[in-house]
Design a protein around this motif. Structure first.
Motif, PDB file in Angstrom:
ATOM      1  N   MET A 270      76.196  58.488  17.578  1.00  0.00           N
ATOM      2  CA  MET A 270      77.032  58.041  18.675  1.00  0.00           C
ATOM      3  C   MET A 270      77.368  56.564  18.490  1.00  0.00           C
ATOM      4  O   MET A 270      76.718  55.848  17.725  1.00  0.00           O
ATOM      5  N   ILE A 271      78.394  56.098  19.198  1.00  0.00           N
ATOM      6  CA  ILE A 271      78.743  54.684  19.173  1.00  0.00           C
ATOM      7  C   ILE A 271      77.828  53.948  20.149  1.00  0.00           C
ATOM      8  O   ILE A 271      77.726  54.324  21.316  1.00  0.00           O
ATOM      9  N   VAL A 272      77.168  52.916  19.650  1.00  0.00           N
ATOM     10  CA  VAL A 272      76.226  52.160  20.476  1.00  0.00           C
ATOM     11  C   VAL A 272      76.847  50.811  20.853  1.00  0.00           C
ATOM     12  O   VAL A 272      77.432  50.130  20.002  1.00  0.00           O
ATOM     13  N   ALA A 273      76.726  50.459  22.106  1.00  0.00           N
ATOM     14  CA  ALA A 273      77.263  49.189  22.602  1.00  0.00           C
ATOM     15  C   ALA A 273      76.232  48.536  23.507  1.00  0.00           C
ATOM     16  O   ALA A 273      75.250  49.160  23.912  1.00  0.00           O
ATOM     17  N   GLN A 274      76.466  47.280  23.813  1.00  0.00           N
ATOM     18  CA  GLN A 274      75.597  46.576  24.749  1.00  0.00           C
ATOM     19  C   GLN A 274      76.448  45.741  25.703  1.00  0.00           C
ATOM     20  O   GLN A 274      77.528  45.271  25.332  1.00  0.00           O
ATOM     21  N   PRO A 275      76.005  45.577  26.946  1.00  0.00           N
ATOM     22  CA  PRO A 275      76.805  44.852  27.934  1.00  0.00           C
ATOM     23  C   PRO A 275      77.046  43.403  27.525  1.00  0.00           C
ATOM     24  O   PRO A 275      76.168  42.748  26.967  1.00  0.00           O
ATOM     25  N   LYS A 276      78.234  42.924  27.789  1.00  0.00           N
ATOM     26  CA  LYS A 276      78.525  41.508  27.583  1.00  0.00           C
ATOM     27  C   LYS A 276      77.807  40.684  28.654  1.00  0.00           C
ATOM     28  O   LYS A 276      77.480  41.206  29.728  1.00  0.00           O
ATOM     29  N   PRO A 277      77.522  39.416  28.385  1.00  0.00           N
ATOM     30  CA  PRO A 277      76.935  38.564  29.430  1.00  0.00           C
ATOM     31  C   PRO A 277      77.834  38.552  30.662  1.00  0.00           C
ATOM     32  O   PRO A 277      79.070  38.507  30.539  1.00  0.00           O
ATOM     33  N   PHE A 278      77.229  38.580  31.839  1.00  0.00           N
ATOM     34  CA  PHE A 278      78.019  38.632  33.071  1.00  0.00           C
ATOM     35  C   PHE A 278      78.956  37.437  33.184  1.00  0.00           C
ATOM     36  O   PHE A 278      80.099  37.572  33.649  1.00  0.00           O
ATOM     37  N   SER A 279      78.507  36.277  32.750  1.00  0.00           N
ATOM     38  CA  SER A 279      79.338  35.075  32.845  1.00  0.00           C
ATOM     39  C   SER A 279      80.630  35.224  32.041  1.00  0.00           C
ATOM     40  O   SER A 279      81.694  34.751  32.452  1.00  0.00           O
ATOM     41  N   GLU A 280      80.533  35.897  30.899  1.00  0.00           N
ATOM     42  CA  GLU A 280      81.730  36.101  30.073  1.00  0.00           C
ATOM     43  C   GLU A 280      82.684  37.067  30.749  1.00  0.00           C
ATOM     44  O   GLU A 280      83.902  36.842  30.779  1.00  0.00           O
TER      45      GLU A 280
ATOM     46  N   GLY B 208      82.055  58.107  30.211  1.00  0.00           N
ATOM     47  CA  GLY B 208      80.908  58.996  30.386  1.00  0.00           C
ATOM     48  C   GLY B 208      80.301  59.555  29.121  1.00  0.00           C
ATOM     49  O   GLY B 208      79.491  60.475  29.194  1.00  0.00           O
ATOM     50  N   THR B 209      80.673  59.016  27.967  1.00  0.00           N
ATOM     51  CA  THR B 209      80.151  59.596  26.735  1.00  0.00           C
ATOM     52  C   THR B 209      79.171  58.641  26.053  1.00  0.00           C
ATOM     53  O   THR B 209      78.105  58.384  26.574  1.00  0.00           O
ATOM     54  N   CYS B 210      79.524  58.099  24.899  1.00  0.00           N
ATOM     55  CA  CYS B 210      78.562  57.313  24.099  1.00  0.00           C
ATOM     56  C   CYS B 210      77.922  56.155  24.863  1.00  0.00           C
ATOM     57  O   CYS B 210      76.702  56.009  24.878  1.00  0.00           O
ATOM     58  N   VAL B 211      78.751  55.319  25.492  1.00  0.00           N
ATOM     59  CA  VAL B 211      78.207  54.143  26.168  1.00  0.00           C
ATOM     60  C   VAL B 211      77.376  54.501  27.381  1.00  0.00           C
ATOM     61  O   VAL B 211      76.556  53.698  27.846  1.00  0.00           O
ATOM     62  N   ALA B 212      77.580  55.714  27.896  1.00  0.00           N
ATOM     63  CA  ALA B 212      76.742  56.175  29.000  1.00  0.00           C
ATOM     64  C   ALA B 212      75.355  56.518  28.482  1.00  0.00           C
ATOM     65  O   ALA B 212      74.340  56.222  29.120  1.00  0.00           O
ATOM     66  N   VAL B 213      75.293  57.147  27.301  1.00  0.00           N
ATOM     67  CA  VAL B 213      74.016  57.532  26.711  1.00  0.00           C
ATOM     68  C   VAL B 213      73.177  56.312  26.363  1.00  0.00           C
ATOM     69  O   VAL B 213      71.957  56.305  26.547  1.00  0.00           O
ATOM     70  N   CYS B 214      73.825  55.248  25.861  1.00  0.00           N
ATOM     71  CA  CYS B 214      73.071  54.040  25.496  1.00  0.00           C
ATOM     72  C   CYS B 214      72.983  53.053  26.656  1.00  0.00           C
ATOM     73  O   CYS B 214      72.660  51.875  26.467  1.00  0.00           O
TER      74      CYS B 214
ATOM     75  N   VAL C  89      85.524  57.966  33.699  1.00  0.00           N
ATOM     76  CA  VAL C  89      86.105  59.200  33.151  1.00  0.00           C
ATOM     77  C   VAL C  89      85.214  59.689  32.019  1.00  0.00           C
ATOM     78  O   VAL C  89      84.367  58.962  31.512  1.00  0.00           O
ATOM     79  N   GLU C  90      85.414  60.924  31.623  1.00  0.00           N
ATOM     80  CA  GLU C  90      84.569  61.530  30.595  1.00  0.00           C
ATOM     81  C   GLU C  90      84.637  60.771  29.280  1.00  0.00           C
ATOM     82  O   GLU C  90      83.627  60.486  28.653  1.00  0.00           O
ATOM     83  N   ARG C  91      85.864  60.442  28.856  1.00  0.00           N
ATOM     84  CA  ARG C  91      86.066  59.696  27.610  1.00  0.00           C
ATOM     85  C   ARG C  91      87.279  58.800  27.753  1.00  0.00           C
ATOM     86  O   ARG C  91      88.326  59.242  28.211  1.00  0.00           O
ATOM     87  N   GLN C  92      87.161  57.556  27.298  1.00  0.00           N
ATOM     88  CA  GLN C  92      88.317  56.665  27.314  1.00  0.00           C
ATOM     89  C   GLN C  92      89.082  56.702  25.990  1.00  0.00           C
ATOM     90  O   GLN C  92      90.088  56.018  25.836  1.00  0.00           O
TER      91      GLN C  92
END
Length: 225
Positions: free
Chosen positions: A1-11, A28-34, A67-70
């Motif tokens: 799956m594609i893994v991502a992480q949240p950007k800093p809130f300030s950014e 609702g897909t990859c970024v939801a899982v991670c 949504v399910e997938r963007q």
């Protein structure tokens, strides 16, 4: 799956500080899982933006929708009415989803809420690791299912470099040598003969960007014409 992480809130806040109506769009897909951009994360970010604006005495409307997938026009079309009512959108999808959303609604600024990291796997609760660089030239069939391009620090295709010690990479004593693992895996499978052939250099032309795949047979099957 594609893994991502949240950007800093300030950014994230700096992207939308000038807008008064904002939509946080979850995927609702990859970024939801991670745990980076699903429905829960979209709701949390929208609440953070509202509270921050309130503390600064600003009147801001922030809504959340997932949504399910963007990365699919069919699902993105479900956001049409929501996007029409806002001044800006923060997308919590991967980089592909963010771009697709921005393309579909070009008159509305779309900002990233996450940093797309890699294609990986879940190693346990709250831990993800890269396993694929999507190089468009897969060697897993001859390396026992272990990717040397991704897992080897030097992306070597023809065996270890000579630097590993006790099965660890010379670049990091805590990191397993991918080629030691490949050899052990092939030996376990009785396929060490796979290493007798020299693998030619990678064809970087196959990894040209942006990549595109077209399946005429699929298009013909689902064509509405």
């Amino acid at each position: 799956m594609i893994v991502a992480q949240p950007k800093p809130f300030s950014e994230i806040e700096s992207f939308v500080h000038q807008y008064s109506r904002i939509l946080v769009a979850g995927c609702g897909t990859c970024v939801a899982v991670c745990l980076a951009g699903g429905e829960k994360e979209a709701a949390i970010l929208s609440a953070q933006l509202r509270l921050s604006a309130l503390k600064k005495g600003r009147n801001v409307e922030v809504a959340a929708a997932t949504v399910e997938r963007q990365c699919d026009r069919e699902f993105l079309s479900l956001l049409h009415d929501r996007v029409a009512k806002v001044d800006a959108v923060i997308s919590l999808a991967c980089g592909a989803g963010i771009q697709f959303l921005a393309e579909m609604y070009p008159e509305t600024p779309v900002f990233p809420g996450v940093d797309t990291s890699f294609i990986g796997v879940a190693e346990g609760a709250g831990a993800w690791a890269e396993r694929c660089k999507s190089c468009n030239q897969c060697f897993l069939g001859i390396t026992g299912g272990i990717c040397p391009v991704t897992m080897c620090a030097k992306s070597l295709l023809n065996g270890p470099c000579g630097g590993p010690t006790n099965g660890k990479c010379e670049t990091d004593s805590q990191r397993d040598c991918a080629w030691v693992q490949i050899i052990q895996r092939l030996q376990l499978q009785g396929r060490l003969d796979m290493l007798e052939s020299v693998v030619p250099p990678r064809d970087f032309g196959r990894s040209s960007h942006p990549g595109k795949i077209v399946r005429p047979d699929y298009q013909k099957r689902f064509s509405t014409e």
